[in-house]
Design an enzyme around this catalytic site. Structure first.
Site, short mmCIF file in Angstrom:
data_model
loop_
_atom_site.label_atom_id
_atom_site.label_comp_id
_atom_site.label_asym_id
_atom_site.label_seq_id
_atom_site.Cartn_x
_atom_site.Cartn_y
_atom_site.Cartn_z
N GLU A 85 -30.75 48.19 -15.33
CA GLU A 85 -30.70 48.87 -14.05
C GLU A 85 -30.26 50.34 -14.13
O GLU A 85 -29.30 50.76 -13.49
CB GLU A 85 -29.81 48.11 -13.07
N GLU B 177 -35.16 40.13 -12.34
CA GLU B 177 -33.98 39.52 -11.72
C GLU B 177 -34.34 39.22 -10.27
O GLU B 177 -34.86 40.08 -9.56
CB GLU B 177 -32.77 40.45 -11.73
#
Length: 436
Positions: free
Chosen positions: A208, A328
């Protein structure tokens, strides 16, 4: 009576075809050589045949493997995931300067922890699960970019922001040294160098990444360009992805309305631009409407999930010519209004969207649940943990989706092209039945 007989005949036909598929798939798995996952256009391929992914995240595997009292949980995780057909696991290949650190200081490693990562890789292979290994964190957990900055400051560097990780030459050299150490690591259990091991699905540059100090995205873009090529210079065999959440940036203002909120355009990431970089093989997207839109769950989260996924699948096909993995996704049990039925609905929505792409041979390459835990690891739960053995309805949904993807993958492995009429007739027949 006629309807009952027809129904019995239909179910018998389905059972017969399903048994045939299982036999063929099992035979192929036994005979098939364990080879690298590669990319062909907007599809993943193994041995030249499409490979659609149903997978999961369990980030703490290396840390648990480093302690003999918890090492068995690694095996349990792979056993339980394999039992429902999950074929890819995303996990951390980093732990920087923290408890049970892999990298204690720049380029200085704890050999016992590295052996723990070796164990994770070797154990994954036993259960025919491939690994996406992430190489550093954007966040402070397990060290991340802030730890690199701390190391830099300790070395006397004049650093003012954690985002200096992306631009300072010394910090970039620290990261490159870690990449080199991991990719060139010889597994002490298998004697296979990581960069040569087909068990590894691919490398993730960062979990991320965000560079909020530069909303233009230029700083992060330059880092991605440098690091993707660097990884490929050491390991040209494996696939590489960035680790992005999927936010649209300033280079695509016409896409801003697709973002979950206005802030998403200001974090320095840019989905299409970032993924057009040389050396990046597939796209990653995360899905967290309960974090991005509102913590109180609602039907709006499901609608967002559908449009968010479809937009990125379309972009992967129309602009990037690469597969996209929804790396995710999940919902927290801590959210107001949470119940297991809603979780199942969200998971089923993700899976259905993937299948809509899969049946066309599209760029929806797969999805990875956040996150799968074995029993007895509740203290690691961030609210999103799914204990398959305690969640029968969820486990059934996961297992059924795995079977569907295996069906598509196996049809292709019968040397049948996407335009094959017989295959599509059979698939349409399958999809019209509740059993599938």
């Amino acid at each position: 009576m006629v309807n009952q007989e027809q129904n019995f005949s239909s179910k018998f036909l389905l059972l017969a075809v399903s048994c045939l598929l299982v036999v063929c798939i099992k035979g192929e798995m036994e005979d098939e050589e364990w080879t690298m996952v590669q990319k062909s256009g907007n599809q993943f391929v193994v041995n030249g045949q499409p490979f659609y992914v149903n997978g999961f995240n369990t980030y703490w595997l290396m840390v648990f493997a480093a302690d003999q009292s918890t090492r068995g949980k690694v095996t349990e995780t792979f056993q339980q995931a394999s039992a429902v057909g999950l074929s890819v696991c995303r996990t951390w290949a980093f732990n920087d300067g923290q408890w049970r650190a892999l990298q204690k200081t720049p380029a200085v490693y704890d050999e016992d922890v590295f052996k723990a990562l070796d164990f994770v890789v070797s154990e994954a292979k036993k259960y025919k699960i491939r690994l996406i290994l992430s190489l550093v964190n954007n966040w402070e957990a397990y060290g991340g970019k802030s730890q690199y900055v701390k190391w830099g400051k300790a070395a006397g560097l004049n650093l003012t922001s954690d985002d200096d990780f992306f631009s300072h030459p010394t910090l970039k050299s620290y990261y490159k040294a870690h990449v080199k150490a991991v990719l060139n690591r010889v597994n002490t259990f298998t004697n296979i160098t990581y960069k040569d091991d087909p068990t590894i699905f691919g490398w993730e540059l960062m979990n991320e990444p965000r560079c909020e100090s530069d909303p233009s995205g230029d700083k992060l873009q330059a880092w991605i360009e440098e690091m993707a090529v660097y990884v490929k210079s050491i390991d040209p065999k494996h696939l590489v992805e960035i680790g992005l959440e999927g936010f649209y940036g300033l280079s695509t203002p016409n896409r801003a309305h697709i973002n979950p909120n206005s802030y998403a355009q200001q974090v320095g990431t840019d989905f299409i631009r970032n993924h057009q970089v040389l050396g990046v093989d597939f796209a990653s997207v995360h899905i967290y409407p309960d974090s991005w839109i509102s913590q109180s769950i609602s039907d709006a989260h499901v609608e967002f999930t559908k449009s968010w996924m479809q937009s990125h699948i379309d972009d992967a096909e129309n602009y990037l010519n690469m597969p996209v993995i929804f790396a995710e996704f999940g919902v927290s049990a801590k959210d107001p209004g949470y119940n297991s039925t809603y979780r199942d609905t969200l998971i089923a929505t993700v899976y259905k969207t993937i299948l809509n792409s899969t049946k066309k041979g599209g760029a929806g390459g797969g999805s990875l649940l956040w996150q799968v835990f074995p029993e007895g690891t509740d203290y690691m739960d961030d609210g999103y943990a799914i204990v398959l053995s305690k969640s029968l309805s969820t486990s059934n949904i996961v297992s059924l989706h795995s079977k569907k993807l295996n069906t598509f993958n196996s049809f292709c492995s019968w040397k049948c092209h996407w335009g094959c009429r017989k295959k599509h007739v059979l698939l349409d027949d399958f999809q019209s039945r509740d059993e599938l």
